[in-house]
Design an enzyme around this catalytic site. Sequence first.
Site, PDB file in Angstrom:
ATOM      1  N   CYS A 272      20.466  80.199  -6.938  1.00  0.00           N
ATOM      2  CA  CYS A 272      19.940  80.572  -5.623  1.00  0.00           C
ATOM      3  C   CYS A 272      18.971  79.555  -5.019  1.00  0.00           C
ATOM      4  O   CYS A 272      19.290  78.911  -4.028  1.00  0.00           O
ATOM      5  CB  CYS A 272      19.237  81.925  -5.727  1.00  0.00           C
ATOM      6  SG  CYS A 272      20.390  83.252  -6.072  1.00  0.00           S
TER       7      CYS A 272
HETATM    8  N1  NAD Z   1      22.843  84.828  -9.699  1.00  0.00           N
HETATM    9  C1  NAD Z   1      21.873  85.309  -8.954  1.00  0.00           C
HETATM   10  O1  NAD Z   1      20.770  85.511  -9.441  1.00  0.00           O
HETATM   11  C2  NAD Z   1      22.106  85.651  -7.486  1.00  0.00           C
HETATM   12  C3  NAD Z   1      21.141  86.418  -6.820  1.00  0.00           C
HETATM   13  C4  NAD Z   1      21.340  86.749  -5.499  1.00  0.00           C
HETATM   14  C5  NAD Z   1      22.465  86.290  -4.830  1.00  0.00           C
HETATM   15  N2  NAD Z   1      23.380  85.515  -5.478  1.00  0.00           N
HETATM   16  C6  NAD Z   1      24.555  85.103  -4.727  1.00  0.00           C
HETATM   17  O2  NAD Z   1      25.640  85.935  -5.074  1.00  0.00           O
HETATM   18  C7  NAD Z   1      26.864  85.200  -5.047  1.00  0.00           C
HETATM   19  C8  NAD Z   1      27.547  85.313  -6.379  1.00  0.00           C
HETATM   20  O3  NAD Z   1      26.741  84.704  -7.354  1.00  0.00           O
HETATM   21  P1  NAD Z   1      26.838  85.045  -8.898  1.00  0.00           P
HETATM   22  O4  NAD Z   1      25.593  84.491  -9.498  1.00  0.00           O
HETATM   23  O5  NAD Z   1      27.164  86.471  -9.090  1.00  0.00           O
HETATM   24  O6  NAD Z   1      28.088  84.135  -9.295  1.00  0.00           O
HETATM   25  P2  NAD Z   1      28.874  84.132 -10.714  1.00  0.00           P
HETATM   26  O7  NAD Z   1      29.398  82.781 -10.861  1.00  0.00           O
HETATM   27  O8  NAD Z   1      28.000  84.731 -11.768  1.00  0.00           O
HETATM   28  O9  NAD Z   1      30.060  85.151 -10.488  1.00  0.00           O
HETATM   29  C9  NAD Z   1      31.052  84.968  -9.556  1.00  0.00           C
HETATM   30  C10 NAD Z   1      32.332  85.583 -10.084  1.00  0.00           C
HETATM   31  O10 NAD Z   1      33.289  85.483  -9.041  1.00  0.00           O
HETATM   32  C11 NAD Z   1      34.554  85.156  -9.608  1.00  0.00           C
HETATM   33  N3  NAD Z   1      35.370  84.567  -8.563  1.00  0.00           N
HETATM   34  C12 NAD Z   1      35.344  83.328  -8.066  1.00  0.00           C
HETATM   35  N4  NAD Z   1      36.249  83.200  -7.080  1.00  0.00           N
HETATM   36  C13 NAD Z   1      36.869  84.395  -6.958  1.00  0.00           C
HETATM   37  C14 NAD Z   1      37.861  84.890  -6.105  1.00  0.00           C
HETATM   38  N5  NAD Z   1      38.419  84.134  -5.170  1.00  0.00           N
HETATM   39  N6  NAD Z   1      38.258  86.163  -6.270  1.00  0.00           N
HETATM   40  C15 NAD Z   1      37.707  86.947  -7.219  1.00  0.00           C
HETATM   41  N7  NAD Z   1      36.731  86.536  -8.041  1.00  0.00           N
HETATM   42  C16 NAD Z   1      36.305  85.280  -7.903  1.00  0.00           C
HETATM   43  C17 NAD Z   1      34.220  84.233 -10.759  1.00  0.00           C
HETATM   44  O11 NAD Z   1      35.256  84.216 -11.700  1.00  0.00           O
HETATM   45  C18 NAD Z   1      32.923  84.870 -11.291  1.00  0.00           C
HETATM   46  O12 NAD Z   1      33.182  85.807 -12.317  1.00  0.00           O
HETATM   47  C19 NAD Z   1      26.486  83.788  -4.652  1.00  0.00           C
HETATM   48  O13 NAD Z   1      26.632  83.644  -3.277  1.00  0.00           O
HETATM   49  C20 NAD Z   1      25.029  83.700  -5.033  1.00  0.00           C
HETATM   50  O14 NAD Z   1      24.335  82.748  -4.255  1.00  0.00           O
HETATM   51  C21 NAD Z   1      23.232  85.212  -6.801  1.00  0.00           C
END
Ligand code: NAD
Length: 448
Positions: A272
């Site tokens: 993030c």
């Molecule tokens: N990690 C954090 O602490 C956090 C906090 C707030 C917001 N975010 C935001 O949330 C979003 C997701 O982040 P995350 O940390 O959960 O990511 P992550 O990498 O942990 O998880 C994403 C998941 O999406 C899957 N994926 C990718 N492309 C796909 C598709 N086309 N269809 C279906 N599944 C798909 C991946 O296989 C993975 O399991 C980002 O935009 C991030 O900036 C993250």
Amino acid sequence: MKEVLLEKIQDRRATIGIIGLGYVGLPLAVEFAKGGFKVIGYDVSERVCKSLMEGHSHIQDVPSAEVAKLVRQKLFEATTDESRLHEADAVSIAVPTPLVKTRDPDMSYVIAATDAMTRQVRAGVLVVLESTTYPGTTREVLLPILTKLGLTVGENVFLAFSPERVDPGNPKYHTKNTPKVVGGITAACTEVATALYAAVIDQVVPVSTTEAAELVKLLENTFRSVNIGLVNEMAIVCDKLGVDVWEVIDAAGTKPFGFMKFTPGPGIGGHCIPLDPHYLAWKMRTLNYKTRFIDLASEINSQMPAYVVEKVAQALNEERKPVNGSRVLVIGVAYKPDIDDIRESPALDVIRLLEQDGADVVFHDPHIASYREDGRTHSGVELSKDELKRADAVVIVTDHKSIDYQMLMDNAALIVDSRNAMAKAVKTKARVVSLAKTRFAGMAVDPA
Ligand SMILES: NC(=O)c1ccc[n+]([C@@H]2O[C@H](COP(=O)([O-])OP(=O)(O)OC[C@H]3O[C@@H](n4cnc5c(N)ncnc54)[C@H](O)[C@@H]3O)[C@@H](O)[C@H]2O)c1
């Protein structure tokens, strides 16, 4: 259609689709399932879906037992079969939003997820984007796709943005008790999305537009990035002045108003804070505006790993040792304490820079046994007295709680502490070097 969906949400008949089962999507899916909704989690990763269906969670904050129970109760299902999204009454998209090499947004995951949703969406559905992104994404990217399908947003399909605020490893705040901001394309969209999240989350905060909701997240993370940048610069300032930065921060932190405590460190990491502000910077560049705070904070924060390495080099030099050939033990490679996430971790930069200077680097992290970078596997070492004695320098990059800092003090010769983790250890053997070198002796105060 709105009333039908609201009713389905109210009596838990709505099926929830979650696209992306990572740090954000999985806790959300589990929260909906625990709230009595049937949840279909769709992820492109065969490995993620398989292990979830076997009751194993890959996210530290989500207990495997909880996943296993929800799978058994048939409340949660993880699948790579996109067509299952057709069953969903509400779809939340939580896929990665990284940056490309030029620091421009990489929207490919959001677009791929949106395409999957588009192939399966039907009238009467609510679609919510949760991935952090630039203001305008929901309206400019998702809305035209739904409109092209012949659906009328606000009437027979509902579209909103709701930023995820999950803080991995936070023992107090998790998905359920962290207020959730929601902004819809129309008032009806906001109403439906608010009703959905209010069914499982303690407090929902509606805002007037999707752009406002998108910007909330970017403000929050830019705020953190800028304040961390400020306090990192303060560490450099204190170093030059010979003042103890930690003492200054702790004392400033006693002010009961108008000050919020941030602490310096080796840089910023995670999915993030290093990335999100650049989404806003990019958007503003398209409008011919330069976001100076974002750029400056990013510049300072991204230089911190090099600053830590410089501290190591200076400290070794004082011992008449070159970096080249010295054995350096890095403590903590996760990007923050008590988690197992190394994405964008400054520790990786610290290790790379030390290796570039010829150091023989090993690491210990109680949460990370090994990691891969540039095709090479880095395996951690056990934290032992021998390992500490062998090291010419120990560098604390991430201050995990479970590390025995007194053991470090008692066995290491030199510790470069970028987190003030050694503050509570009783001074014994090690020479401890902080981010800011102090020059003045403490004033003796005679209470008599
Ligand atoms: N990690 C954090 O602490 C956090 C906090 C707030 C917001 N975010 C935001 O949330 C979003 C997701 O982040 P995350 O940390 O959960 O990511 P992550 O990498 O942990 O998880 C994403 C998941 O999406 C899957 N994926 C990718 N492309 C796909 C598709 N086309 N269809 C279906 N599944 C798909 C991946 O296989 C993975 O399991 C980002 O935009 C991030 O900036 C993250």
